[in-house]
Design a protein around this motif. Structure first.
Motif, PDB file in Angstrom:
ATOM      1  N   ASP A   1     -88.089   2.865  15.337  1.00  0.00           N
ATOM      2  CA  ASP A   1     -89.437   3.196  15.682  1.00  0.00           C
ATOM      3  C   ASP A   1     -90.474   2.420  14.886  1.00  0.00           C
ATOM      4  OD1 ASP A   1     -88.721   5.282  17.455  1.00  0.00           O
ATOM      5  OD2 ASP A   1     -88.657   6.832  15.651  1.00  0.00           O
ATOM      6  N   TRP A   2     -89.936   2.160  13.714  1.00  0.00           N
ATOM      7  CA  TRP A   2     -91.018   1.406  12.760  1.00  0.00           C
ATOM      8  C   TRP A   2     -90.890  -0.134  13.049  1.00  0.00           C
ATOM      9  CZ3 TRP A   2     -94.402   3.373  10.143  1.00  0.00           C
ATOM     10  CH2 TRP A   2     -94.281   4.676   9.646  1.00  0.00           C
ATOM     11  N   GLY A   3     -89.622  -0.536  13.548  1.00  0.00           N
ATOM     12  CA  GLY A   3     -89.793  -1.848  14.158  1.00  0.00           C
ATOM     13  C   GLY A   3     -90.638  -1.955  15.345  1.00  0.00           C
ATOM     14  N   THR A   4     -90.702  -1.066  16.333  1.00  0.00           N
ATOM     15  CA  THR A   4     -91.581  -1.339  17.424  1.00  0.00           C
ATOM     16  C   THR A   4     -93.170  -1.128  17.084  1.00  0.00           C
ATOM     17  OG1 THR A   4     -90.088  -0.087  18.733  1.00  0.00           O
ATOM     18  CG2 THR A   4     -92.269   0.140  19.593  1.00  0.00           C
ATOM     19  N   VAL A   5     -93.326  -0.537  16.050  1.00  0.00           N
ATOM     20  CA  VAL A   5     -94.756  -0.262  15.743  1.00  0.00           C
ATOM     21  C   VAL A   5     -95.183  -1.396  14.790  1.00  0.00           C
ATOM     22  CG1 VAL A   5     -94.527   0.898  13.329  1.00  0.00           C
ATOM     23  CG2 VAL A   5     -96.633   1.421  14.807  1.00  0.00           C
ATOM     24  N   VAL A   6     -94.338  -1.935  14.002  1.00  0.00           N
ATOM     25  CA  VAL A   6     -94.641  -3.337  13.508  1.00  0.00           C
ATOM     26  C   VAL A   6     -94.681  -4.498  14.309  1.00  0.00           C
ATOM     27  CG1 VAL A   6     -93.761  -5.299  11.967  1.00  0.00           C
ATOM     28  CG2 VAL A   6     -93.721  -2.753  11.105  1.00  0.00           C
ATOM     29  N   ALA A   7     -93.837  -4.608  15.487  1.00  0.00           N
ATOM     30  CA  ALA A   7     -94.123  -5.515  16.284  1.00  0.00           C
ATOM     31  C   ALA A   7     -95.460  -5.292  17.355  1.00  0.00           C
ATOM     32  CB  ALA A   7     -93.058  -5.431  17.458  1.00  0.00           C
TER      33      ALA A   7
ATOM     34  N   ARG B   1     -95.025   5.944  23.454  1.00  0.00           N
ATOM     35  CA  ARG B   1     -93.630   6.794  23.759  1.00  0.00           C
ATOM     36  C   ARG B   1     -92.985   7.365  22.353  1.00  0.00           C
ATOM     37  NH1 ARG B   1     -92.559   2.988  27.804  1.00  0.00           N
ATOM     38  NH2 ARG B   1     -91.217   1.798  26.715  1.00  0.00           N
ATOM     39  N   ARG B   2     -93.128   6.480  21.147  1.00  0.00           N
ATOM     40  CA  ARG B   2     -92.445   6.926  19.856  1.00  0.00           C
ATOM     41  C   ARG B   2     -93.223   7.551  19.200  1.00  0.00           C
ATOM     42  NH1 ARG B   2     -87.612   3.745  19.049  1.00  0.00           N
ATOM     43  NH2 ARG B   2     -86.918   2.425  20.774  1.00  0.00           N
ATOM     44  N   PHE B   3     -94.540   7.531  19.014  1.00  0.00           N
ATOM     45  CA  PHE B   3     -95.369   7.985  18.127  1.00  0.00           C
ATOM     46  C   PHE B   3     -96.494   8.882  19.121  1.00  0.00           C
ATOM     47  CE2 PHE B   3     -93.644   4.443  16.101  1.00  0.00           C
ATOM     48  CZ  PHE B   3     -93.563   4.782  14.817  1.00  0.00           C
ATOM     49  N   PRO B   4     -96.786  10.065  18.409  1.00  0.00           N
ATOM     50  CA  PRO B   4     -97.709  11.142  19.142  1.00  0.00           C
ATOM     51  C   PRO B   4     -99.129  10.568  18.970  1.00  0.00           C
ATOM     52  CG  PRO B   4     -96.988  11.912  16.979  1.00  0.00           C
ATOM     53  CD  PRO B   4     -96.264  10.778  17.146  1.00  0.00           C
ATOM     54  N   GLN B   5    -100.041  10.726  20.200  1.00  0.00           N
ATOM     55  CA  GLN B   5    -101.505  10.770  20.133  1.00  0.00           C
ATOM     56  C   GLN B   5    -101.803   9.313  19.705  1.00  0.00           C
ATOM     57  OE1 GLN B   5    -102.790  14.035  17.681  1.00  0.00           O
ATOM     58  NE2 GLN B   5    -102.246  15.582  19.227  1.00  0.00           N
ATOM     59  N   ALA B   6    -102.630   9.151  18.825  1.00  0.00           N
ATOM     60  CA  ALA B   6    -103.063   7.896  18.365  1.00  0.00           C
ATOM     61  C   ALA B   6    -102.586   7.211  16.985  1.00  0.00           C
ATOM     62  CB  ALA B   6    -104.799   7.982  18.151  1.00  0.00           C
TER      63      ALA B   6
ATOM     64  N   PRO C   1    -101.693  10.066  10.388  1.00  0.00           N
ATOM     65  CA  PRO C   1    -100.207   9.820  10.943  1.00  0.00           C
ATOM     66  C   PRO C   1     -99.097  10.284   9.816  1.00  0.00           C
ATOM     67  CG  PRO C   1    -101.106   7.602  10.463  1.00  0.00           C
ATOM     68  CD  PRO C   1    -102.120   8.404  10.036  1.00  0.00           C
ATOM     69  N   THR C   2     -98.168  11.081  10.248  1.00  0.00           N
ATOM     70  CA  THR C   2     -97.221  11.477   9.485  1.00  0.00           C
ATOM     71  C   THR C   2     -96.119  10.241   9.297  1.00  0.00           C
ATOM     72  OG1 THR C   2     -95.344  12.687   9.269  1.00  0.00           O
ATOM     73  CG2 THR C   2     -95.668  12.330  11.358  1.00  0.00           C
ATOM     74  N   LEU C   3     -95.709  10.002   8.381  1.00  0.00           N
ATOM     75  CA  LEU C   3     -94.733   8.671   7.996  1.00  0.00           C
ATOM     76  C   LEU C   3     -93.337   9.191   7.935  1.00  0.00           C
ATOM     77  CD1 LEU C   3     -96.651   7.092   5.187  1.00  0.00           C
ATOM     78  CD2 LEU C   3     -96.691   6.719   7.730  1.00  0.00           C
ATOM     79  N   ARG C   4     -92.932  10.507   8.255  1.00  0.00           N
ATOM     80  CA  ARG C   4     -91.536  10.892   8.155  1.00  0.00           C
ATOM     81  C   ARG C   4     -90.902  11.130   9.616  1.00  0.00           C
ATOM     82  NH1 ARG C   4     -91.587  15.273   3.154  1.00  0.00           N
ATOM     83  NH2 ARG C   4     -92.072  13.614   1.487  1.00  0.00           N
ATOM     84  N   GLY C   5     -89.786  11.156   9.654  1.00  0.00           N
ATOM     85  CA  GLY C   5     -89.033  11.555  10.941  1.00  0.00           C
ATOM     86  C   GLY C   5     -88.885  10.391  11.928  1.00  0.00           C
ATOM     87  N   TYR C   6     -89.010   9.022  11.629  1.00  0.00           N
ATOM     88  CA  TYR C   6     -89.094   7.786  12.328  1.00  0.00           C
ATOM     89  C   TYR C   6     -87.751   7.184  12.321  1.00  0.00           C
ATOM     90  CZ  TYR C   6     -93.623   9.248  13.819  1.00  0.00           C
ATOM     91  OH  TYR C   6     -95.051  10.169  14.164  1.00  0.00           O
ATOM     92  N   SER C   7     -87.161   6.553  13.300  1.00  0.00           N
ATOM     93  CA  SER C   7     -85.893   5.777  13.029  1.00  0.00           C
ATOM     94  C   SER C   7     -86.515   4.315  12.726  1.00  0.00           C
ATOM     95  CB  SER C   7     -85.054   5.773  14.005  1.00  0.00           C
ATOM     96  OG  SER C   7     -85.880   5.098  15.174  1.00  0.00           O
ATOM     97  N   ARG C   8     -85.505   3.563  12.413  1.00  0.00           N
ATOM     98  CA  ARG C   8     -85.569   2.151  11.990  1.00  0.00           C
ATOM     99  C   ARG C   8     -86.355   1.388  13.273  1.00  0.00           C
ATOM    100  NH1 ARG C   8     -80.888  -1.180   9.229  1.00  0.00           N
ATOM    101  NH2 ARG C   8     -81.506   0.304   7.850  1.00  0.00           N
TER     102      ARG C   8
END
Length: 324
Positions: A77-83, A187-192, A68-75
């Motif tokens: 987005d990262w808060g959602t994936v951490v939750a 909805r915020r991150f593509p594919q898997a 997965p790419t780590l660039r181009g995501y907002s705060r």
């Protein structure tokens, strides 16, 4: 007289329909037999050690495959994936604590009540009260309250270790949270990519606990090998099989088939771990399965149409989150 022409597509249609069904069933078998292997590993590495190995090794595999790419995501987005990852990690930690104390079939049945409750609440349809009542009856039967203590394992709530049952219910609550955040992550991150990143977060939560409990035991080659088997059987392989199945199967059918997992878990517990079920336990599991199927059909029936988003997390949210 010539033989009548046979419509090849019509003949092949049942085979095409059975293909994705077989993939979903194989996914459920992989998950639950993987859980059985994990239970056998627990005396060697501990419940926390096993779950940390599962999440860590599965995260390594998923990161290597998805990259997965780590660039181009907002705060946000990262808060959602951490939750999402935190819910995934806590769900697995609580579930493995549960199966260390109560039979696998009972643990999965109790865990399913979390997504089932979420499905009933989200649907807001009166018919879902029927499914809630069925699930409640199943819970009462499984706990032993209805029989006043009949069965080989003791009486009342002692039929199931109350701490183990509480862990399973807690895992169910975390599963409901997992469903909510998995939909947002999808909805915020593509594919898997979101699954790989969320699993990494879950591994980071579980690893300190596993290291504190088991320490260097986790590095034994045989333990690592079995841990990798659990990671592949319980995480990586099911994701792949389900992704292939959903390319050829509507999400409603997928969700209903996945509602069979408590029965698959009970079968795996019986065959691998020799965990026998009483007639009352089997009835309780059957009631929860029927309630899960009914709740899923009620929720998705009025809005059949486009297939659910790909990925295990997105599929569960779109299809009512039932079951794991």
């Amino acid at each position: 007289m010539d033989a009548p022409a046979v419509d090849a597509p019509a003949v092949d249609a049942p085979r095409r329909a059975l293909g994705p069904v077989a993939l979903v069933i194989a996914s459920g078998l992989s998950v639950q037999f993987g859980a059985s292997v994990a239970i056998m590993l627990m005396p060697r590495a501990g419940a926390l050690g096993v779950v940390s190995l599962r999440l860590a090794l599965a995260a390594v595999v998923m990161l290597a495959v998805c990259r997965p790419t780590l660039r181009g995501y907002s705060r946000a987005d990262w808060g959602t994936v951490v939750a999402f990852g935190a819910a995934m990690g806590c769900m697995n930690i609580l579930f493995y604590q549960s199966v260390d104390r109560i039979p696998l079939g009972a643990a999965v049945t109790l865990e399913v009540l979390g997504p089932l409750a979420l499905s009933v609440i989200v649907s807001r349809r009166l018919v879902n009260l029927l499914w809630a009542v069925l699930a409640l009856v199943g819970l009462v039967l499984l706990s032993g309250l209805a029989t006043g203590g009949g069965g080989t394992d003791g009486g009342g709530l002692d039929r199931l270790d109350p701490v183990g049952a509480a862990y399973a219910l807690g895992a169910g609550a975390m599963w409901a949270a997992y469903i909510v955040f998995s939909a947002r992550t999808g909805r915020r991150f593509p594919q898997a990519d979101g699954v790989a990143l969320g699993m990494t977060v879950g591994a980071l939560i579980a690893l300190p606990l596993g290291i504190a409990e088991s320490g260097a035991k986790l590095l034994a080659p045989s333990t690592l090998g079995l841990g990798l088997a659990v990671a592949l059987m319980s995480s990586v392989l099911p994701y792949t099989l389900e992704l292939l199945a959903l390319r050829r199967m509507p999400a409603p059918t997928f969700a209903i088939l996945m509602s069979l997992e408590p029965a698959i878990a009970a079968t795996a517990g019986f065959l691998v771990l020799h965990q026998a079920l009483s007639a009352t336990d089997a009835l309780a599991i059957a009631l929860v399965i029927v309630a899960s199927m009914g709740a899923v059909r009620t929720q998705i029936g009025p809005r059949r149409g486009p297939r659910a988003a790909r990925g295990r997390a997105g599929r569960k949210a779109a299809a009512g989150g039932l079951p794991k």
